[in-house]
Design a protein around this motif. Sequence first.
Motif, mmCIF file in Angstrom:
data_model
loop_
_atom_site.group_PDB
_atom_site.id
_atom_site.type_symbol
_atom_site.label_atom_id
_atom_site.label_comp_id
_atom_site.label_asym_id
_atom_site.label_seq_id
_atom_site.Cartn_x
_atom_site.Cartn_y
_atom_site.Cartn_z
ATOM 1 N N ARG A 23 25.140 33.034 82.897
ATOM 2 C CA ARG A 23 25.949 32.628 81.734
ATOM 3 C C ARG A 23 25.780 33.610 80.582
ATOM 4 O O ARG A 23 26.766 34.039 79.972
ATOM 5 C CB ARG A 23 25.533 31.231 81.258
ATOM 6 C CG ARG A 23 26.349 30.114 81.781
ATOM 7 C CD ARG A 23 26.100 28.811 81.029
ATOM 8 N NE ARG A 23 24.736 28.554 80.622
ATOM 9 C CZ ARG A 23 23.843 27.875 81.352
ATOM 10 N NH1 ARG A 23 24.178 27.382 82.526
ATOM 11 N NH2 ARG A 23 22.628 27.682 80.905
ATOM 12 N N GLN A 27 28.737 35.978 78.939
ATOM 13 C CA GLN A 27 29.125 35.920 77.535
ATOM 14 C C GLN A 27 28.972 37.279 76.858
ATOM 15 O O GLN A 27 29.823 37.686 76.066
ATOM 16 C CB GLN A 27 28.327 34.829 76.819
ATOM 17 C CG GLN A 27 28.756 33.450 77.281
ATOM 18 C CD GLN A 27 27.862 32.331 76.797
ATOM 19 O OE1 GLN A 27 26.668 32.511 76.610
ATOM 20 N NE2 GLN A 27 28.451 31.161 76.598
ATOM 21 N N ALA A 36 36.335 37.319 74.111
ATOM 22 C CA ALA A 36 35.504 36.175 73.741
ATOM 23 C C ALA A 36 36.240 34.854 73.895
ATOM 24 O O ALA A 36 35.615 33.810 74.065
ATOM 25 C CB ALA A 36 34.986 36.331 72.313
ATOM 26 N N GLU A 39 34.981 32.992 76.872
ATOM 27 C CA GLU A 39 33.543 32.771 77.038
ATOM 28 C C GLU A 39 33.187 31.374 77.541
ATOM 29 O O GLU A 39 32.417 31.240 78.492
ATOM 30 C CB GLU A 39 32.789 33.045 75.735
ATOM 31 C CG GLU A 39 32.559 34.494 75.484
ATOM 32 C CD GLU A 39 31.720 34.739 74.247
ATOM 33 O OE1 GLU A 39 30.974 33.840 73.808
ATOM 34 O OE2 GLU A 39 31.805 35.861 73.714
ATOM 35 N N ASP A 40 33.717 30.331 76.923
ATOM 36 C CA ASP A 40 33.326 28.971 77.301
ATOM 37 C C ASP A 40 33.770 28.630 78.724
ATOM 38 O O ASP A 40 32.970 28.166 79.541
ATOM 39 C CB ASP A 40 33.889 27.941 76.321
ATOM 40 C CG ASP A 40 33.258 28.043 74.936
ATOM 41 O OD1 ASP A 40 32.144 28.594 74.825
ATOM 42 O OD2 ASP A 40 33.893 27.586 73.969
ATOM 43 N N ALA A 43 32.039 30.990 81.356
ATOM 44 C CA ALA A 43 30.608 30.681 81.483
ATOM 45 C C ALA A 43 30.400 29.403 82.296
ATOM 46 O O ALA A 43 29.473 29.323 83.112
ATOM 47 C CB ALA A 43 29.961 30.564 80.104
#
Length: 144
Positions: A23, A27, A36, A39-40, A43
């Motif tokens: 993770r 990121q 970005a 990212e969530d 990940a």
Amino acid sequence: MGPTSDIAIQALAARRESVKAARDFTQSVLAGWGAACLEDDLALVVSELVTNALCHGLGAGRDDATDVAHNIQLALLRKGERVMCAVQDPGESLPEAQAGGEDEESGRGLYLVGCFSDSWGWFPLNGMGRRTGKVVWAMFEIRG
């Protein structure tokens, strides 16, 4: 000149701590690529794929960081506005989405991968040199 492409690869030890390492790596790479916004979601998907590789690709109960022949590989590839994550493990078991029940604590990993990525799949590594096992991948489009 074609779209920008990048690749980042990390070997992960056969340890539970590798999920967090994957993770964090994801990121960091996405931030460097200016992606970005993924990212969530990415990940989360990487966490699920690495967890599956640890549980099903290496065998239940395995926690052997010294066996480098059984490491998991995480690759992140960017081509233009698409990012793919791919997790390779030496296991022969095939990935299969499960319909986990409401009270079950596991079994929904690939369902989540399908929900958060634009597409996902897998392919076996048999016949590719000395490699065995499989690669499970998920594709994302950079939006916004």
